[in-house]
Motif scaffolding. Structure first.
Motif, PDB file in Angstrom:
ATOM      1  N   PHE A  26      55.875  23.097  31.661  1.00 32.31           N
ATOM      2  CA  PHE A  26      55.526  23.409  33.036  1.00 32.31           C
ATOM      3  C   PHE A  26      56.450  24.536  33.493  1.00 32.31           C
ATOM      4  CE2 PHE A  26      53.608  19.117  34.672  1.00 32.31           C
ATOM      5  CZ  PHE A  26      52.516  19.297  33.840  1.00 32.31           C
ATOM      6  N   LEU A  27      55.916  25.489  34.225  1.00 33.46           N
ATOM      7  CA  LEU A  27      56.709  26.615  34.692  1.00 33.46           C
ATOM      8  C   LEU A  27      57.526  26.276  35.930  1.00 33.46           C
ATOM      9  CD1 LEU A  27      54.412  27.872  32.910  1.00 33.46           C
ATOM     10  CD2 LEU A  27      54.562  29.889  34.366  1.00 33.46           C
ATOM     11  N   TYR A  42      51.436  21.439  39.286  1.00 29.30           N
ATOM     12  CA  TYR A  42      52.075  20.749  38.166  1.00 29.30           C
ATOM     13  C   TYR A  42      52.100  19.241  38.360  1.00 29.30           C
ATOM     14  CZ  TYR A  42      52.966  25.476  36.848  1.00 29.30           C
ATOM     15  OH  TYR A  42      52.771  26.787  36.501  1.00 29.30           O
ATOM     16  N   SER A  43      52.322  18.784  39.571  1.00 28.00           N
ATOM     17  CA  SER A  43      52.227  17.347  39.822  1.00 28.00           C
ATOM     18  C   SER A  43      50.806  16.865  39.582  1.00 28.00           C
ATOM     19  CB  SER A  43      52.655  17.031  41.255  1.00 28.00           C
ATOM     20  OG  SER A  43      53.997  17.394  41.475  1.00 28.00           O
ATOM     21  N   ASN A  44      49.838  17.663  40.022  1.00 24.25           N
ATOM     22  CA  ASN A  44      48.438  17.265  39.850  1.00 24.25           C
ATOM     23  C   ASN A  44      47.999  17.301  38.393  1.00 24.25           C
ATOM     24  OD1 ASN A  44      47.063  16.561  42.428  1.00 24.25           O
ATOM     25  ND2 ASN A  44      47.938  18.513  43.078  1.00 24.25           N
ATOM     26  N   ASN A  45      48.639  18.142  37.576  1.00 25.95           N
ATOM     27  CA  ASN A  45      48.345  18.114  36.137  1.00 25.95           C
ATOM     28  C   ASN A  45      48.595  16.727  35.555  1.00 25.95           C
ATOM     29  OD1 ASN A  45      47.658  20.811  36.009  1.00 25.95           O
ATOM     30  ND2 ASN A  45      49.654  21.494  35.266  1.00 25.95           N
ATOM     31  N   VAL A  46      49.647  16.077  36.041  1.00 30.42           N
ATOM     32  CA  VAL A  46      49.993  14.736  35.562  1.00 30.42           C
ATOM     33  C   VAL A  46      49.095  13.684  36.210  1.00 30.42           C
ATOM     34  CG1 VAL A  46      51.825  12.994  35.470  1.00 30.42           C
ATOM     35  CG2 VAL A  46      52.371  15.415  35.072  1.00 30.42           C
ATOM     36  N   ILE A  47      48.907  13.795  37.510  1.00 32.54           N
ATOM     37  CA  ILE A  47      48.070  12.837  38.225  1.00 32.54           C
ATOM     38  C   ILE A  47      46.678  12.754  37.598  1.00 32.54           C
ATOM     39  CG2 ILE A  47      46.867  12.425  40.422  1.00 32.54           C
ATOM     40  CD1 ILE A  47      49.413  13.563  41.808  1.00 32.54           C
ATOM     41  N   TYR A 270      57.954  19.536  29.346  1.00 22.20           N
ATOM     42  CA  TYR A 270      59.277  20.078  29.639  1.00 22.20           C
ATOM     43  C   TYR A 270      59.174  21.121  30.748  1.00 22.20           C
ATOM     44  CZ  TYR A 270      60.352  17.916  25.155  1.00 22.20           C
ATOM     45  OH  TYR A 270      60.503  17.013  24.130  1.00 22.20           O
ATOM     46  N   ILE A 271      60.087  21.054  31.706  1.00 21.68           N
ATOM     47  CA  ILE A 271      60.122  22.038  32.784  1.00 21.68           C
ATOM     48  C   ILE A 271      60.982  23.199  32.299  1.00 21.68           C
ATOM     49  CG2 ILE A 271      60.473  22.420  35.238  1.00 21.68           C
ATOM     50  CD1 ILE A 271      58.624  19.989  34.434  1.00 21.68           C
ATOM     51  N   ARG A 278      60.963  29.611  27.199  1.00 23.83           N
ATOM     52  CA  ARG A 278      59.651  28.973  27.045  1.00 23.83           C
ATOM     53  C   ARG A 278      58.919  29.572  25.839  1.00 23.83           C
ATOM     54  NH1 ARG A 278      58.302  29.720  31.960  1.00 23.83           N
ATOM     55  NH2 ARG A 278      56.790  31.405  31.754  1.00 23.83           N
ATOM     56  N   TRP A 279      58.937  30.901  25.731  1.00 23.55           N
ATOM     57  CA  TRP A 279      58.256  31.575  24.639  1.00 23.55           C
ATOM     58  C   TRP A 279      58.950  31.290  23.300  1.00 23.55           C
ATOM     59  CZ3 TRP A 279      54.000  33.073  22.831  1.00 23.55           C
ATOM     60  CH2 TRP A 279      53.865  34.063  21.859  1.00 23.55           C
TER      61      TRP A 279
END
Length: 592
Positions: A26-27, A42-47, A270-271, A278-279
Motif C-alpha cells: 500500500f502506498l 487503502y482501508s477500503n481495499n481491505v474492507i 506492507y505500507i 517499494r520497487w
C-alpha cells in the motif's frame, strides 16, 4: 524497509512453506476497517475482502458489469426505479468470532439494513453518508430525529428499509435513482452483524467481522496488515465472463476456471510510502504485484510501453491502463480568501489554475504517466466528454492579468501580492512527507512564485491531513478519487452541496449544480445520451467556478510476478485479492 520485508518474507516461508501467500504494497497508510468510518482507498481495499455487499462486479468483464454476490439474483426494480427487492442467499455465514459464542451466525436481510443505518448515525459522522443521504425513504427523517435525541434508534421502523422476511430485503427510494444499483456493490454497504459492532464499540475498526473470503489476522497500524482465508467461507467458484475479443481476459479466465475461492491462504500487506524501496522489494521477489512507480520509467519501460530486455527476462506480466480516477486540488469554499463565489474569488482560483504547469507535472514529475483532466470525469465512465476543451490551460501571463484586474497586487514592494483589502495573500499547501510529494510541492511553489503568490507548506501524514480535511481545517488539499462505479455521479457527488461534511471536502455549494445533479439521477440508464448532456452542463459549471484545480487522469502499469495467476486490475473492485492465485512451483523456481 526492504531488508525488513525480506526478513519477514523469509520467516513466513519457513513457517508456512506450502501456503499460498500473496504479498502486496500500500502506498499510503490505512485508517481503520470500519466501513462507516473509512473513506480512503487503502482501508477500503481491505474492507472489500472481509465484508460483502449484495452485488459485485465481474472480475474480467469490460465494460464493467454488475452481478449478484450475496443475493440470489439482481434486484427486482419496480415503481419506475424506486423499489429494489432482493433475496439474500441462504447458508451464508459470518466468520467465527467470540461474540457468536461458538454458534454459526447466518447472514440475514437485517444485517444490510443495519449497515445502512450506521451511515446516518450522528455519532459516526460518517464521511460515507453521501451514499444514502436523500436517497432512501424515511432515512433522512430518522437521522434528523437522532440528531435531536442525541441517539439513533436502530429498532425504529423505516419505511424505505424493510426485511420482508428473514432473507428478503426491500429498499424504497425517496425518488427514482437508477444508479442505486452501483451503491449496492460498494463494500461500505457490506453486511454487518449488529451484535458484533455493539460488542466492540469504538474498537470495531480493528475487529471487522464479515461474510467475505478473508478475515483480519494481524494489524500493525501504518506498517503491516495480514489477512487469512476465512475457514467458514461458503463454497464459491471463480466465475468471470471476459469478452470474446479480450485475449488477455480469456487467458486469465482459463487460468482460474473451476477454482474454488479464495485460492490464496494468506495476504500480507506492507505500507511502503516511498517509491524506491517499494520497487526494489518487487524486484527482489518480495512483492507479488505493484503499480509501477513512474520514476523508474527510463530504465524499465523506456518508450512508455515496452519492457526493457532485462525486465522481459524476469517474466513480469504487465497490464497498462488509464485509471478510472481523477487527481485534483480542492479549495475550501468556506475559506474567506480562497473560497467563495464572488468574481474576485473565482478569478483568484482561475489565476492559480493558469499558473500551474500541468505539462511539467505529466512529463517531469509523472514521467508521462498521466492525461490532463479537463473535467472531473475520467475515460471509461459515463459522462466523460473527449471533446470538452478548456483551451490553453497553462498561461502565466493571463494569470497575472487576472490578479491585477481584481486587485491582487503587490502593495508593499516585497515581491508578493496582497488581497484587494491589503492583507497578505498566502497559499497554504497541504501535503505529505514522501519524496514524490516533495516533487509536487516544488512544482507548485515554482509556479506560484512566478505569479507572485506566497506559498507556505503544511506537511503531515495522510491520516492526519484527512482528519483536518473532514473538519474543514485545510485551505486546500491535493487528492485523488478512484471511481467506485462507472457513472459520472460518483465524481460529481464530491461537489454536490448536501454532501458538504461527508464526501464534499471543499464544501462547494452551488444550487444550479445541485439541481443538475438531482436531475441526472432521475434519468434511466436506457437514456445515457440525455444523462451525458446533463453531466456536460455540470462540467461547465466546474470550469467556471473552479472549486477544484483539476490535474490528471493517471496512467498506470500494473507489474505482476510470473507466478501470479488470474489477476489484473479491475477498476471498481480495488485490489480483488480473492480472485488471484499463486503457482507455488513457478514461485519456487524464482526464489532459488
Amino acid at each position: 524497509m526492504r531488508i525488513l520485508i525480506a526478513i519477514l518474507v523469509a520467516l513466513s516461508f519457513s513457517a508456512t512453506a506450502e501456503q499460498k501467500v500473496l504479498r502486496i504494497p500500500f502506498l499510503i497508510a490505512e485508517t481503520n476497517f470500519d466501513p462507516a468510518f473509512a473513506s480512503d482507498l487503502y482501508s477500503n481495499n481491505v474492507i472489500d475482502e472481509i465484508l460483502e455487499p449484495p452485488l459485485t462486479y465481474d472480475m474480467l468483464a469490460r465494460p464493467a458489469k454488475l452481478k449478484p454476490q450475496t443475493v440470489e439474483a439482481m434486484p427486482e426494480i419496480t415503481e419506475g426505479g424506486r423499489i429494489y427487492t432482493m433475496r439474500v442467499k441462504k447458508g451464508i455465514y459470518f466468520s467465527d468470532d467470540p461474540v457468536f459464542k461458538g454458534k454459526k451466525r447466518e447472514l440475514v436481510a437485517q444485517d444490510f439494513i443495519y449497515a445502512i443505518q450506521r451511515l446516518i448515525d450522528p455519532k459516526m459522522s460518517s464521511p460515507n453518508s453521501w451514499m444514502v443521504d436523500g436517497k432512501i425513504e424515511g432515512l433522512d427523517e430518522m437521522r434528523d430525529k437522532a440528531k435531536k435525541a442525541g441517539k439513533l434508534d436502530y429498532d425504529a421502523p423505516i419505511s424505505g428499509l424493510r426485511a420482508l422476511d428473514r432473507h428478503t430485503l426491500q429498499i424504497r427510494l425517496a425518488k427514482p435513482d437508477y444508479n442505486f444499483l452501483y451503491i449496492l456493490a460498494l463494500g461500505t454497504l457490506g453486511a454487518q452483524a449488529r451484535e458484533v459492532v455493539e460488542h466492540y464499540g469504538s474498537e470495531i475498526g480493528g475487529h471487522p467481522v464479515g461474510t467475505g473470503a478473508f478475515v483480519l489476522k494481524e494489524w500493525k497500524r501504518s506498517s503491516k496488515i495480514v489477512l487469512e482465508r476465512n475457514p467458514t467461507f461458503r463454497e464459491e467458484y471463480y466465475d468471470a465472463q471476459p469478452a470474446a475479443a479480450d485475449v488477455e481476459g480469456q487467458k486469465l479466465a482459463a487460468e482460474m476456471k473451476g477454482k474454488r475461492l479464495p485460492c490464496i491462504d494468506r495476504v500480507e500487506i506492507y505500507i511502503i510510502e516511498e517509491s524506491q524501496p517499494r520497487w526494489l522489494a518487487f524486484l527482489n521477489n518480495e512483492l507479488d504485484w505493484i503499480n509501477f512507480p513512474y520514476e523508474f520509467r527510463s530504465t524499465v519501460v523506456p518508450d512508455g510501453t515496452h519492457l526493457a530486455p532485462w525486465a522481459k527476462k524476469r517474466g513480469f506480466k504487465t497490464f497498462p491502463s488509464v485509471e478510472a480516477g481523477t487527481t485534483y486540488l480542492y479549495y475550501n469554499m468556506k475559506d474567506p480568501v480562497w473560497g467563495g463565489y464572488k468574481p474576485e474569488q473565482v478569478a483568484l482560483r482561475r489565476a492559480v489554475g493558469f499558473a500551474y504547469d500541468i505539462d511539467e507535472e505529466i512529463n517531469l514529475v509523472r514521467n508521462g504517466f498521466g492525461v490532463e483532466a479537463v473535467t472531473p470525469v475520467p475515460p471509461g465512465v459515463l459522462g466523460f466528454d473527449a471533446n470538452f476543451n478548456l483551451g490553453r490551460t497553462h498561461d502565466p501571463a493571463k494569470a497575472k492579468a487576472l490578479l491585477d484586474m481584481f486587485g491582487y497586487v503587490d502593495r508593499d514592494g516585497d515581491g508578493w501580492r496582497e488581497t484587494p483589502d491589503g492583507k497578505p495573500l498566502v497559499f497554504e499547501y497541504a501535503t505529505g512527507p514522501s519524496q514524490l510529494e516533495r516533487l509536487f510541492t516544488q512544482l507548485w511553489k515554482k509556479n506560484l512564485d512566478t505569479i507572485g503568490i506566497r506559498m507556505e507548506v503544511v506537511v503531515e501524514k495522510w491520516p492526519d491531513l484527512r482528519k483536518k480535511s473532514k473538519l474543514g481545517k485545510l485551505q486546500n488539499w491535493h487528492l485523488a478519487w478512484n471511481g467506485d462505479f462507472p457513472d459520472a455521479e460518483n465524481f460529481y457527488q464530491l461537489l454536490y452541496g448536501p454532501n458538504c461534511g461527508s464526501s464534499n471536502d471543499g464544501c462547494f455549494q452551488l444550487p444550479e449544480f445541485d439541481r443538475l445533479y438531482e436531475k441526472a439521477l432521475a434519468i434511466p440508464p436506457t437514456n445515457a445520451e440525455e444523462r451525458a448532456k446533463v453531466y456536460q452542463q455540470m462540467a461547465r459549471l466546474v470550469a467556471v467556478y473552479q472549486p477544484w484545480k483539476l490535474n490528471v487522469h493517471r496512467k498506470r502499469i500494473d507489474f505482476v510476478q510470473p507466478w501470479v495467476l488470474g489477476w489484473r486490475k479491475q477498476q471498481f473492485l480495488h485490489e480483488a485479492m480473492r480472485y488471484a492465485d499463486i503457482d507455488l512451483e513457478i514461485r519456487a523456481k524464482y526464489m532459488k
